[in-house]
Motif scaffolding. Sequence first.
Motif, short mmCIF file in Angstrom:
data_model
loop_
_atom_site.label_atom_id
_atom_site.label_comp_id
_atom_site.label_asym_id
_atom_site.label_seq_id
_atom_site.Cartn_x
_atom_site.Cartn_y
_atom_site.Cartn_z
N GLY A 1 0.82 -1.21 0.00
CA GLY A 1 0.00 0.00 0.00
C GLY A 1 0.85 1.26 0.00
N VAL A 2 1.89 1.28 0.82
CA VAL A 2 2.79 2.44 0.86
C VAL A 2 3.51 2.57 -0.48
CG1 VAL A 2 4.88 3.38 1.92
CG2 VAL A 2 3.09 2.41 3.36
N LEU A 3 3.97 1.45 -1.04
CA LEU A 3 4.65 1.52 -2.34
C LEU A 3 3.73 2.03 -3.43
CD1 LEU A 3 6.78 -1.76 -2.24
CD2 LEU A 3 7.59 0.60 -2.07
N CYS A 4 2.45 1.68 -3.37
CA CYS A 4 1.50 2.19 -4.37
C CYS A 4 1.39 3.71 -4.31
CB CYS A 4 0.12 1.56 -4.15
SG CYS A 4 -0.01 -0.14 -4.72
N MET A 5 1.65 4.29 -3.16
CA MET A 5 1.56 5.74 -3.02
C MET A 5 2.73 6.46 -3.68
SD MET A 5 -1.23 6.58 -1.52
CE MET A 5 -1.83 5.43 -2.73
N LEU A 6 3.75 5.72 -4.10
CA LEU A 6 4.90 6.34 -4.77
C LEU A 6 4.59 6.70 -6.21
CD1 LEU A 6 7.81 4.08 -3.47
CD2 LEU A 6 7.14 6.36 -2.65
N TRP A 7 3.55 6.07 -6.79
CA TRP A 7 3.19 6.33 -8.18
C TRP A 7 1.81 6.95 -8.24
CZ3 TRP A 7 5.30 1.58 -6.64
CH2 TRP A 7 6.63 1.40 -7.04
N LYS A 8 1.61 7.82 -9.21
CA LYS A 8 0.32 8.49 -9.39
C LYS A 8 -0.57 7.80 -10.42
CE LYS A 8 1.42 11.82 -6.61
NZ LYS A 8 0.94 11.75 -5.25
N ALA A 9 -0.13 6.65 -10.92
CA ALA A 9 -0.89 5.94 -11.94
C ALA A 9 -2.22 5.44 -11.36
CB ALA A 9 -0.09 4.75 -12.46
N LYS A 10 -3.23 5.43 -12.19
CA LYS A 10 -4.57 4.98 -11.77
C LYS A 10 -4.51 3.55 -11.25
CE LYS A 10 -9.19 5.42 -12.00
NZ LYS A 10 -9.99 6.46 -11.45
N THR A 11 -3.71 2.70 -11.90
CA THR A 11 -3.60 1.30 -11.48
C THR A 11 -3.08 1.19 -10.05
OG1 THR A 11 -3.11 0.70 -13.77
CG2 THR A 11 -2.60 -0.93 -12.09
N ALA A 12 -2.07 1.98 -9.71
CA ALA A 12 -1.52 1.96 -8.35
C ALA A 12 -2.57 2.42 -7.33
CB ALA A 12 -0.27 2.84 -8.27
N LYS A 13 -3.35 3.42 -7.71
CA LYS A 13 -4.41 3.91 -6.82
C LYS A 13 -5.48 2.85 -6.58
CE LYS A 13 -3.96 8.80 -8.05
NZ LYS A 13 -4.66 9.97 -8.59
N VAL A 14 -5.84 2.15 -7.65
CA VAL A 14 -6.86 1.10 -7.53
C VAL A 14 -6.34 -0.06 -6.69
CG1 VAL A 14 -8.19 -0.62 -8.84
CG2 VAL A 14 -8.05 1.75 -9.65
N ILE A 15 -5.10 -0.47 -6.93
CA ILE A 15 -4.51 -1.55 -6.13
C ILE A 15 -4.48 -1.15 -4.66
CG2 ILE A 15 -2.38 -2.82 -5.66
CD1 ILE A 15 -1.88 -2.77 -8.72
N ASN A 16 -4.08 0.09 -4.38
CA ASN A 16 -4.04 0.58 -3.01
C ASN A 16 -5.44 0.52 -2.38
OD1 ASN A 16 -2.95 2.16 -0.66
ND2 ASN A 16 -4.52 3.55 -1.43
N ALA A 17 -6.45 0.94 -3.12
CA ALA A 17 -7.82 0.94 -2.59
C ALA A 17 -8.28 -0.48 -2.30
CB ALA A 17 -8.77 1.63 -3.57
N ILE A 18 -7.97 -1.42 -3.18
CA ILE A 18 -8.35 -2.81 -2.95
C ILE A 18 -7.67 -3.35 -1.69
CG2 ILE A 18 -8.13 -5.17 -3.87
CD1 ILE A 18 -8.50 -3.88 -6.68
N LEU A 19 -6.37 -3.07 -1.56
CA LEU A 19 -5.64 -3.52 -0.37
C LEU A 19 -6.20 -2.88 0.90
CD1 LEU A 19 -1.97 -3.43 -1.73
CD2 LEU A 19 -3.42 -5.45 -1.38
N ALA A 20 -6.57 -1.61 0.81
CA ALA A 20 -7.12 -0.91 1.98
C ALA A 20 -8.46 -1.49 2.41
CB ALA A 20 -7.25 0.59 1.67
#
Length: 129
Positions: free
Chosen positions: A63-82
Amino acid sequence: MTRSIKISILWLLTVCGFACHSICDVLPMFWGKNMAVAATDGNVDQGMIVLMMTLSFLIPACGVLCMLWKAKTAKVINAILAVIMALFNIAHAFMELPSDNAGQYIIMPMMIVIGLVLAGNSIRYVKED
């Protein structure tokens, strides 16, 4: 403070909460309470260790690593993990409580609050685009 920084802080609070949860479980040992689980042979199921490591470290780290990128995919992965983490925190609290360890009555509800705030902020972060 930007939403990505808030989300990263909430992920770090999740890791800290799991660490405090574990410490709270073993603290009675320092006052002489026997912490051994009755009717076991002392062997720990490795699958359970991997599951708890995944939930308490790997998912928050991703989740923290996903916050390093602004790509939509990283945001979606972060939301799913959250959302997974929020659901686990709720389920874990219902499995753990009631407890004979009073510290868990502080840690577990706070983990639920952190998980829900994290999931809410993560979902809003996906919708910002």
